[in-house]
Scaffold this motif. Structure first.
Motif, short mmCIF file in Angstrom:
data_model
loop_
_atom_site.label_atom_id
_atom_site.label_comp_id
_atom_site.label_asym_id
_atom_site.label_seq_id
_atom_site.Cartn_x
_atom_site.Cartn_y
_atom_site.Cartn_z
N MET A 111 0.85 -1.18 0.00
CA MET A 111 0.00 0.00 0.00
C MET A 111 0.90 1.24 0.00
SD MET A 111 -2.57 1.65 2.89
CE MET A 111 -2.32 0.35 3.98
N ASP A 112 0.51 2.22 -0.79
CA ASP A 112 1.21 3.50 -0.82
C ASP A 112 0.73 4.31 0.38
OD1 ASP A 112 2.87 5.48 -1.65
OD2 ASP A 112 1.77 5.96 -3.47
N VAL A 113 1.63 4.65 1.27
CA VAL A 113 1.28 5.27 2.54
C VAL A 113 0.81 6.72 2.38
CG1 VAL A 113 2.17 5.92 4.81
CG2 VAL A 113 2.78 3.72 3.82
N LEU A 114 1.48 7.49 1.54
CA LEU A 114 1.15 8.92 1.44
C LEU A 114 -0.31 9.18 1.04
CD1 LEU A 114 2.22 11.78 1.76
CD2 LEU A 114 2.97 11.69 -0.61
N PRO A 115 -0.86 8.51 0.03
CA PRO A 115 -2.28 8.77 -0.28
C PRO A 115 -3.22 8.41 0.88
CG PRO A 115 -1.23 7.66 -2.11
CD PRO A 115 -0.24 7.64 -0.98
N LEU A 160 -2.41 8.50 4.13
CA LEU A 160 -2.25 9.57 5.13
C LEU A 160 -3.01 10.82 4.70
CD1 LEU A 160 1.52 9.25 6.05
CD2 LEU A 160 -0.44 8.62 7.47
N ASP A 161 -2.94 11.11 3.43
CA ASP A 161 -3.66 12.27 2.89
C ASP A 161 -5.16 12.11 3.15
OD1 ASP A 161 -3.53 14.78 1.48
OD2 ASP A 161 -4.44 13.74 -0.22
N ARG A 162 -5.67 10.93 2.83
CA ARG A 162 -7.10 10.66 3.00
C ARG A 162 -7.52 10.73 4.47
NH1 ARG A 162 -10.50 6.81 4.34
NH2 ARG A 162 -8.94 5.21 4.73
N LEU A 163 -6.75 10.08 5.34
CA LEU A 163 -7.12 9.98 6.75
C LEU A 163 -6.89 11.26 7.55
CD1 LEU A 163 -5.66 6.44 7.53
CD2 LEU A 163 -8.09 7.06 7.39
N TYR A 164 -5.84 11.99 7.22
CA TYR A 164 -5.44 13.10 8.08
C TYR A 164 -5.52 14.48 7.42
CZ TYR A 164 -3.92 9.39 11.14
OH TYR A 164 -3.92 8.29 11.95
N VAL A 165 -5.07 14.59 6.19
CA VAL A 165 -5.05 15.91 5.55
C VAL A 165 -6.45 16.31 5.12
CG1 VAL A 165 -4.08 17.30 3.69
CG2 VAL A 165 -2.65 15.62 4.86
N GLU A 166 -7.13 15.43 4.40
CA GLU A 166 -8.48 15.76 3.91
C GLU A 166 -9.47 15.99 5.05
OE1 GLU A 166 -9.67 12.80 1.04
OE2 GLU A 166 -7.92 13.21 -0.22
N SER A 167 -9.22 15.36 6.20
CA SER A 167 -10.10 15.54 7.35
C SER A 167 -9.75 16.79 8.17
CB SER A 167 -10.02 14.30 8.25
OG SER A 167 -8.74 14.20 8.84
N MET A 226 10.83 12.84 11.94
CA MET A 226 10.63 11.43 11.64
C MET A 226 11.30 11.21 10.29
SD MET A 226 7.03 9.44 11.69
CE MET A 226 6.81 7.78 11.13
N ALA A 227 12.41 10.51 10.30
CA ALA A 227 13.19 10.34 9.07
C ALA A 227 12.89 8.99 8.43
CB ALA A 227 14.68 10.45 9.37
N GLY A 228 12.88 8.99 7.11
CA GLY A 228 12.72 7.75 6.36
C GLY A 228 11.28 7.38 6.12
N VAL A 229 11.13 6.23 5.51
CA VAL A 229 9.83 5.69 5.16
C VAL A 229 9.33 4.85 6.34
CG1 VAL A 229 8.59 4.21 3.53
CG2 VAL A 229 10.44 5.69 2.73
N ALA A 230 8.07 5.00 6.68
CA ALA A 230 7.48 4.23 7.78
C ALA A 230 6.15 3.64 7.31
CB ALA A 230 7.28 5.11 9.00
N PRO A 231 5.76 2.50 7.88
CA PRO A 231 4.47 1.92 7.52
C PRO A 231 3.32 2.76 8.07
CG PRO A 231 5.50 0.65 9.28
CD PRO A 231 6.50 1.68 8.84
N LEU A 232 2.16 2.56 7.51
CA LEU A 232 0.97 3.32 7.89
C LEU A 232 0.71 3.24 9.39
CD1 LEU A 232 -1.44 5.06 7.07
CD2 LEU A 232 -2.69 2.94 6.63
N GLU A 233 0.86 2.08 9.98
CA GLU A 233 0.56 1.94 11.42
C GLU A 233 1.48 2.79 12.28
OE1 GLU A 233 -2.16 0.85 12.92
OE2 GLU A 233 -2.80 0.63 10.85
#
Length: 150
Positions: free
Chosen positions: A1-5, A7-14, A125-132
């Motif tokens: 799963m692509d994390v950025l979209p 995160l955008d859906r769950l946090y930015v759009e809200s 927070m550096a680097g790529v991290a999983p959605l959780e």
């Protein structure tokens, strides 16, 4: 799963989180990174930052090793529907160069040393991290700021 979209859906759009993009081209590792950043900032002036951002990452293996990435980057403008008449004057004038440089200097001064790096409430927070991992961090901050979830 692509994390950025997600995160955008769950946090930015809200409205819970606001993304602020800061340029940090690591030119010692990626010689064309500054050119790509300037291109993205010119695209931003035309309202096309995120489509160009995504295209830059999608085609990075093609433009990154080029001796002159300019012609390829212009094709990305075509790909995202950004008229050349809007992007070329900005690129030719170099008007976003100082912005990219200032962003990079500020990022380095604040402790960033890699990309991606994310500034979250005064920390990095550096680097790529999983959605959780993101959810744990962002949900705890949202809860602390809003009192929701306590």
């Amino acid at each position: 799963m692509d994390v950025l979209p997600e995160l955008d859906r769950l946090y930015v759009e809200s409205g819970k989180v606001r993304w602020v993009f800061i340029n940090f081209p690591l030119t010692q590792l990626h010689p064309n990174a500054a050119s790509a950043a300037e291109f993205a900032m010119c695209a931003a002036k035309a309202g096309k930052f995120w489509p160009v951002h995504d295209a830059l990452f999608k085609y990075q293996e093609k433009w990154a090793p080029l001796k002159d990435p300019g012609p390829f980057l212009i094709t990305l403008a075509d790909t995202v529907g950004l008229p050349r008449t809007q992007i070329l004057p900005c690129l030719q004038s170099g008007e976003t160069r100082a912005l990219v440089r200032a962003d990079a200097e500020g990022a380095a001064k604040s402790g960033a040393s890699s990309t991606p790096s994310f500034y979250i409430e005064g920390g990095i927070m550096a680097g790529v991290a999983p959605l959780e991992a993101w959810r744990r961090v962002l949900d705890s901050i949202v809860a602390a700021k809003t009192g929701v979830g306590k």
